[in-house]
Design a protein around this motif. Structure first.
Motif, PDB file in Angstrom:
ATOM      1  N   GLY A 320       0.797  -1.218   0.000  1.00  0.00           N
ATOM      2  CA  GLY A 320       0.000   0.000   0.000  1.00  0.00           C
ATOM      3  C   GLY A 320       0.832   1.271   0.000  1.00  0.00           C
ATOM      4  N   ASP A 321       2.142   1.153   0.191  1.00  0.00           N
ATOM      5  CA  ASP A 321       3.014   2.326   0.209  1.00  0.00           C
ATOM      6  C   ASP A 321       3.026   3.011  -1.159  1.00  0.00           C
ATOM      7  OD1 ASP A 321       3.587   1.379   2.700  1.00  0.00           O
ATOM      8  OD2 ASP A 321       5.632   0.755   2.234  1.00  0.00           O
ATOM      9  N   VAL A 322       2.879   4.316  -1.158  1.00  0.00           N
ATOM     10  CA  VAL A 322       3.015   5.109  -2.375  1.00  0.00           C
ATOM     11  C   VAL A 322       4.376   5.795  -2.325  1.00  0.00           C
ATOM     12  CG1 VAL A 322       2.087   6.999  -3.752  1.00  0.00           C
ATOM     13  CG2 VAL A 322       0.520   5.478  -2.513  1.00  0.00           C
ATOM     14  N   LEU A 323       5.278   5.409  -3.213  1.00  0.00           N
ATOM     15  CA  LEU A 323       6.634   5.956  -3.248  1.00  0.00           C
ATOM     16  C   LEU A 323       6.702   7.046  -4.310  1.00  0.00           C
ATOM     17  CD1 LEU A 323       8.640   2.590  -3.073  1.00  0.00           C
ATOM     18  CD2 LEU A 323       7.637   3.933  -1.214  1.00  0.00           C
ATOM     19  N   MET A 324       7.090   8.233  -3.888  1.00  0.00           N
ATOM     20  CA  MET A 324       7.121   9.385  -4.797  1.00  0.00           C
ATOM     21  C   MET A 324       8.534   9.587  -5.329  1.00  0.00           C
ATOM     22  SD  MET A 324       4.687  11.975  -2.604  1.00  0.00           S
ATOM     23  CE  MET A 324       5.674  11.790  -1.124  1.00  0.00           C
ATOM     24  N   PRO A 325       8.780   9.312  -6.618  1.00  0.00           N
ATOM     25  CA  PRO A 325      10.139   9.408  -7.159  1.00  0.00           C
ATOM     26  C   PRO A 325      10.611  10.849  -7.269  1.00  0.00           C
ATOM     27  CG  PRO A 325       8.572   8.951  -8.913  1.00  0.00           C
ATOM     28  CD  PRO A 325       7.800   8.877  -7.622  1.00  0.00           C
ATOM     29  N   GLU A 326      11.920  11.008  -7.148  1.00  0.00           N
ATOM     30  CA  GLU A 326      12.514  12.328  -7.371  1.00  0.00           C
ATOM     31  C   GLU A 326      12.317  12.717  -8.836  1.00  0.00           C
ATOM     32  OE1 GLU A 326      13.572  14.542  -5.555  1.00  0.00           O
ATOM     33  OE2 GLU A 326      14.636  13.822  -3.797  1.00  0.00           O
ATOM     34  N   ASN A 327      12.048  13.996  -9.060  1.00  0.00           N
ATOM     35  CA  ASN A 327      11.825  14.462 -10.435  1.00  0.00           C
ATOM     36  C   ASN A 327      13.101  14.439 -11.260  1.00  0.00           C
ATOM     37  OD1 ASN A 327       9.095  14.962  -9.944  1.00  0.00           O
ATOM     38  ND2 ASN A 327       9.565  16.962  -9.051  1.00  0.00           N
ATOM     39  N   ALA A 328      14.194  14.866 -10.643  1.00  0.00           N
ATOM     40  CA  ALA A 328      15.475  14.915 -11.365  1.00  0.00           C
ATOM     41  C   ALA A 328      16.421  13.873 -10.782  1.00  0.00           C
ATOM     42  CB  ALA A 328      16.101  16.308 -11.252  1.00  0.00           C
ATOM     43  N   VAL A 329      16.848  12.943 -11.617  1.00  0.00           N
ATOM     44  CA  VAL A 329      17.750  11.887 -11.171  1.00  0.00           C
ATOM     45  C   VAL A 329      18.931  11.811 -12.130  1.00  0.00           C
ATOM     46  CG1 VAL A 329      17.980   9.424 -10.673  1.00  0.00           C
ATOM     47  CG2 VAL A 329      15.812  10.577 -10.232  1.00  0.00           C
ATOM     48  N   GLU A 330      20.123  11.672 -11.565  1.00  0.00           N
ATOM     49  CA  GLU A 330      21.307  11.553 -12.403  1.00  0.00           C
ATOM     50  C   GLU A 330      21.184  10.314 -13.282  1.00  0.00           C
ATOM     51  OE1 GLU A 330      24.968  11.759 -10.287  1.00  0.00           O
ATOM     52  OE2 GLU A 330      24.132  13.078  -8.763  1.00  0.00           O
ATOM     53  N   GLU A 331      21.430  10.454 -14.558  1.00  0.00           N
ATOM     54  CA  GLU A 331      21.244   9.367 -15.510  1.00  0.00           C
ATOM     55  C   GLU A 331      22.069   8.147 -15.164  1.00  0.00           C
ATOM     56  OE1 GLU A 331      19.480   7.412 -18.544  1.00  0.00           O
ATOM     57  OE2 GLU A 331      19.019   9.431 -17.826  1.00  0.00           O
ATOM     58  N   GLU A 332      23.292   8.366 -14.690  1.00  0.00           N
ATOM     59  CA  GLU A 332      24.179   7.247 -14.420  1.00  0.00           C
ATOM     60  C   GLU A 332      24.114   6.760 -12.983  1.00  0.00           C
ATOM     61  OE1 GLU A 332      25.928   5.471 -16.738  1.00  0.00           O
ATOM     62  OE2 GLU A 332      24.653   6.717 -17.996  1.00  0.00           O
ATOM     63  N   HIS A 333      23.250   7.361 -12.187  1.00  0.00           N
ATOM     64  CA  HIS A 333      23.075   6.880 -10.814  1.00  0.00           C
ATOM     65  C   HIS A 333      22.300   5.575 -10.862  1.00  0.00           C
ATOM     66  CE1 HIS A 333      21.895   6.590  -6.618  1.00  0.00           C
ATOM     67  NE2 HIS A 333      22.716   7.583  -6.334  1.00  0.00           N
ATOM     68  N   PRO A 334      22.809   4.489 -10.270  1.00  0.00           N
ATOM     69  CA  PRO A 334      22.153   3.191 -10.453  1.00  0.00           C
ATOM     70  C   PRO A 334      20.839   3.006  -9.702  1.00  0.00           C
ATOM     71  CG  PRO A 334      24.024   2.966  -8.974  1.00  0.00           C
ATOM     72  CD  PRO A 334      24.070   4.369  -9.502  1.00  0.00           C
ATOM     73  N   TYR A 335      20.622   3.762  -8.639  1.00  0.00           N
ATOM     74  CA  TYR A 335      19.459   3.515  -7.781  1.00  0.00           C
ATOM     75  C   TYR A 335      18.372   4.572  -7.951  1.00  0.00           C
ATOM     76  CZ  TYR A 335      22.850   0.513  -5.434  1.00  0.00           C
ATOM     77  OH  TYR A 335      23.798  -0.435  -5.153  1.00  0.00           O
TER      78      TYR A 335
END
Length: 465
Positions: A320-335
């Motif tokens: 039931g958790d709603v996880l809100m992704p970051e809008n800007a993420v480094e392209e080469e960041h794996p996570y």
């Protein structure tokens, strides 16, 4: 399995996983996804061979175990887990009846089922009791992520860690804390577990005597300690405060940082998947640990696949958790990075204790109540000194078995109240067919405050009639 051999497997698995995590930090996102898929297909092959539930599902859907991807599988709900528990397990010695008997007789989180399996249970956000087993190797994989936000410990100079949580049963948080006390881990960690249902004055005295370097617990409960720290009653100086077990806000973190003058780490974890992510020190965003988990983020829920639990595979499990992704993420960041979690929020019920003082019972204490035969439950606070407890029983029980289960539940609740010096608080247990939802949100709540809620009172009376 010999205890020493099992402990050795667990320790060296943790070391191996910690090294893997360091390597993975330098991967590209694509490389991590390739690694995930490799682990996923290995898990599926294992499940096909040893789990009757997954074997039937794979054959029915004509899934190719060599080329499959997570979306080939249907969503797995908690209800399906409860209904198909014995068939999902890849170990025939693990079954619902045996685990229920084990939990009914063991309250020590250090006890292992059959001497080799960790068992954790929860009622979760829908009040339905469920069990989740892990082998020693599985447990080490899930637990190893805890080291990602901590300084490397020095042997024979153990880090002092105080854990303020539900500690009198097989719950996820205390089971993780207990791991730090076992075998060779004692060389690195000095862990003090504090039962959240103990009187607050006793907890404060123990903390003042212990003087922890790390303080961990639920945000709502740590907020109570923060207030006592401001009042000068609690006097500790932890290096870091670690939050987990329920959603927290930047305001929560700032409140704790100011009170304890410490660093803040926010963990994201669950009974089903153990440590799922954490915020780097003093940051608000949470890094999802996708080394051994696969996430699918949706607007109103999340789908998670465990890539490490081969004992009880959870493929595309709905949370039931709603996880809100970051809008800007480094392209080469794996996570994946998330900026917040919505869900699992419950208000702590407040009562007047035997001394006339206001105190609370943690929602986690209520959440983790276990009684064989009880399928779901809900607490409804009526006054500052009374509440009702609604229970749904497992199907197929006789009237005698239902009566025995209710008697055991009464005894368990009395124990909780006595430990909190709340024997003056009156309660009733009502056996019902269905549990009520919040009339405003239409969502289930584990704890409902009925004070001055006449509409909810009338709804309850109608259901009892």
């Amino acid at each position: 399995m010999n205890t020493f051999i099992g402990a050795a497997i667990q320790f060296f698995t943790m070391i191996r996983k910690m090294r893997e995590h360091k390597r993975n930090e330098h991967l590209t996102k694509h490389s991590l996804q390739v690694l995930q898929l490799k682990k996923f297909r290995k898990l599926v092959k294992h499940a096909y061979k040893y789990s009757p539930y997954y074997r039937e599902l794979i054959e029915k859907r004509s899934i190719n175990v060599n080329t499959c991807i997570p979306s080939d599988f249907p969503i797995l709900t908690k209800e399906l887990v409860v209904e198909n528990f014995d068939r999902i397990s890849t170990e025939r010695s693990i079954n619902k009846k045996s685990i229920s008997d084990f939990l009914a007789n063991s309250k020590n989180p250090a006890d292992l089922f059959l001497g080799k399996y960790y068992i954790v249970h929860t009622s979760g956000s829908n009040g339905q009791v469920a069990y989740f087993p892990f082998s020693r190797r599985d447990w080490a994989c899930g637990f190893s992520h805890i080291s990602r936000t901590r300084k490397v410990p020095v042997p024979f100079s153990p880090t002092k860690i105080a854990c303020y949580l539900a500690a009198d049963g097989h719950y996820a948080g205390v089971s993780w804390a207990t791991t730090g006390k076992q075998f060779i881990n004692k060389m690195f960690f000095n862990v003090l577990t504090l039962e959240i249902n103990s009187p607050l004055d006793e907890t404060i005295k123990k903390l003042n005597d212990f003087q922890p370097e790390l303080l961990t617990g639920y945000p709502s409960s740590l907020a109570v300690l923060a207030q006592k720290q401001r009042e000068g009653i609690l006097r500790i100086s932890p290096r870091n405060v670690e939050l987990g077990g329920e959603p927290s806000t930047p305001e929560d973190a700032e409140n704790l940082r100011a009170a304890f003058r410490s660093g803040i780490v926010n963990y994201y974890g669950s009974t089903e998947f153990m440590v799922m992510g954490a915020s780097p020190l003093n940051t608000s965003s949470i890094k999802l640990y996708e080394d051994d988990l696969h996430f699918e983020l949706n607007d109103d829920h999340s789908i998670v696949t465990s890539l490490f639990n081969h004992t009880f595979p959870l493929i595309r499990y709905r949370m039931g958790d709603v996880l809100m992704p970051e809008n800007a993420v480094e392209e080469e960041h794996p996570y994946q990075m998330i900026r917040g979690i919505i869900g699992r929020s419950e208000s702590a019920p407040q009562f007047i204790n035997e001394d006339g003082a206001n105190d609370f019972i943690s929602p986690h204490t209520i959440n983790e109540i276990f009684v064989p035969g009880v399928a779901r439950f809900q607490m409804r606070v009526q006054t500052s000194e009374s509440f009702s407890f609604l229970v749904c029983m497992e199907k197929g029980l006789s009237s005698t078995e239902i009566a025995n289960a209710i008697d055991l539940l009464k005894s368990r609740i009395r124990q909780i109240l006595q430990k909190k010096k709340m024997s003056n608080v009156y309660f009733e247990i009502h056996h019902v067919d269905e549990l009520l939802v919040d009339p405003a949100t239409r969502k289930f709540r584990l704890i409902v405050n009925e004070v001055n809620a006449e509409s909810q009172h009338l709804q309850l009376q109608a259901m009892r009639a």
